[in-house]
Write a protein that holds these residues in place. Structure first.
Motif, PDB file in Angstrom:
ATOM      1  N   TYR A   1       0.730  -1.260  -0.022  1.00 14.47           N
ATOM      2  CA  TYR A   1      -0.049  -0.016  -0.053  1.00 14.47           C
ATOM      3  C   TYR A   1       0.925   1.481   0.111  1.00 14.47           C
TER       4      TYR A   1
ATOM      5  N   THR B   1       0.240   3.848   1.624  1.00 13.65           N
ATOM      6  CA  THR B   1       0.491   4.536   2.879  1.00 13.65           C
ATOM      7  C   THR B   1       1.695   3.793   3.614  1.00 13.65           C
TER       8      THR B   1
ATOM      9  N   THR C   1      -8.068   2.628  -1.646  1.00 17.31           N
ATOM     10  CA  THR C   1      -9.149   3.307  -0.580  1.00 17.31           C
ATOM     11  C   THR C   1      -9.304   2.527   0.635  1.00 17.31           C
ATOM     12  N   ALA C   2      -9.193   3.260   1.613  1.00 13.24           N
ATOM     13  CA  ALA C   2      -9.160   2.481   3.152  1.00 13.24           C
ATOM     14  C   ALA C   2     -10.269   1.782   3.291  1.00 13.24           C
ATOM     15  N   THR C   3     -10.477   0.712   3.940  1.00 10.87           N
ATOM     16  CA  THR C   3     -11.296  -0.315   4.315  1.00 10.87           C
ATOM     17  C   THR C   3     -12.611   0.529   4.925  1.00 10.87           C
TER      18      THR C   3
ATOM     19  N   THR D   1     -14.182   3.028   3.990  1.00 11.07           N
ATOM     20  CA  THR D   1     -14.467   4.459   3.714  1.00 11.07           C
ATOM     21  C   THR D   1     -15.195   4.701   2.214  1.00 11.07           C
TER      22      THR D   1
END
Length: 275
Positions: free
Chosen positions: A130, A132, A195-197, A199
């Motif tokens: 990821y 991030t 995309t974050a889980t 969201t």
């Protein structure tokens, strides 16, 4: 330059914003999007119908595992030795080099990963980290050996395992592969912006994550599958699983016969691959 192995996106309830498909369209990467029958009409309005594969079953209410196994068998049936499987909420891909993150403009990075992984007899699962977690200026190695692989996965079709369970199927599969003595490679040099889980609507948000005690059930299920290396902890204001990957550091890469030691990784983790 594009991947030689088939590329699949598994999707549910996201025809209004098919991020991974949109990204691949921009990059010119060929792909197939795997959907449920009841959603064909919606997806076919935004995705070329020739790029859609409809499962022979509806949503079974147990997450993405049945669809993932369907993809696995589909890739075997077309004669592929490996296949790519992506979540449907990835909006960009990057090359991380010399502490700078670069947007990519083609599918070359996927072909590079394939060429690198194909050097070894025992790398059965690989993927991109990821964005991030692959942060510039942190002096990251080009890849982590024998770690978990999530969301952007290159998977061998020649292993005995299949996806199972309801939660954390990617971590579970990574651990079963590592317990076999095989290796996984998680690339930092190539990463994706996912995309974050929880969201984004669609996917498994409503059926898995938002149910009562969903996060705790997810963590506990993985702990029950692998009590030797998994514990459940409270972190970031929610329940999380914590995995000890140290026992798998003994798993070593096995170069394929006929390749010379110069084809092996160098002291920094990965040498450039001549395309």
């Amino acid at each position: 330059m594009n991947p030689k192995y088939p590329v699949y996106i598994i999707s549910k309830g996201r025809w209004q914003n098919p991020k991974t498909a949109n990204c691949f369209e921009k990059l010119g990467v060929p792909y197939k999007m795997v959907i449920y029958p009841n959603e064909y009409d919606q997806y076919s309005k935004v995705i070329d119908p020739t790029k859609l594969i409809v499962t022979p079953f509806e949503d079974l209410g147990v997450g993405g595992v049945p669809k993932r196994n369907f993809v696995w068998e589909h890739s075997i049936n077309i004669g592929a030795k490996r296949h790519w499987i992506f979540d449907d909420n990835i909006q960009n891909f990057y090359r991380l080099n010399n502490n700078v993150r670069w947007h990519i403009s083609s599918g070359t990075i996927f072909r590079i990963i394939e060429k690198f992984v194909d050097r070894y007899e025992n790398v059965t699962m690989a993927g991109l980290n990821y964005m991030t977690f692959a942060i510039p200026r942190k002096r990251l190695p080009p890849f982590y050996l024998n770690d978990r692989i999530y969301s952007m996965i290159l998977l061998s079709n020649q292993i005995k395992h299949r996806w199972r369970g309801r939660y954390n199927e990617d971590t579970d599969l990574s651990l079963r592969i590592l317990k076999d003595g095989d290796c996984t490679i998680l690339f930092n040099a190539f990463c994706g912006d996912k995309t974050a889980t929880m969201t984004m609507g669609g996917g498994n948000t409503e059926t898995l994550y938002e149910i009562e005690d969903g996060r705790l059930k997810m963590s506990k299920s993985l702990e029950e599958q692998h009590p030797d290396v998994v514990t459940t902890i409270w972190k970031w204001d929610r329940w999380q699983h914590q995995v000890n990957y140290k026992p798998f550091k003994v798993n070593k890469l096995k170069l394929k016969k006929g390749l010379k030691i110069k084809d092996q990784v160098n002291n920094y983790g990965m040498k450039l691959i001549k395309l």
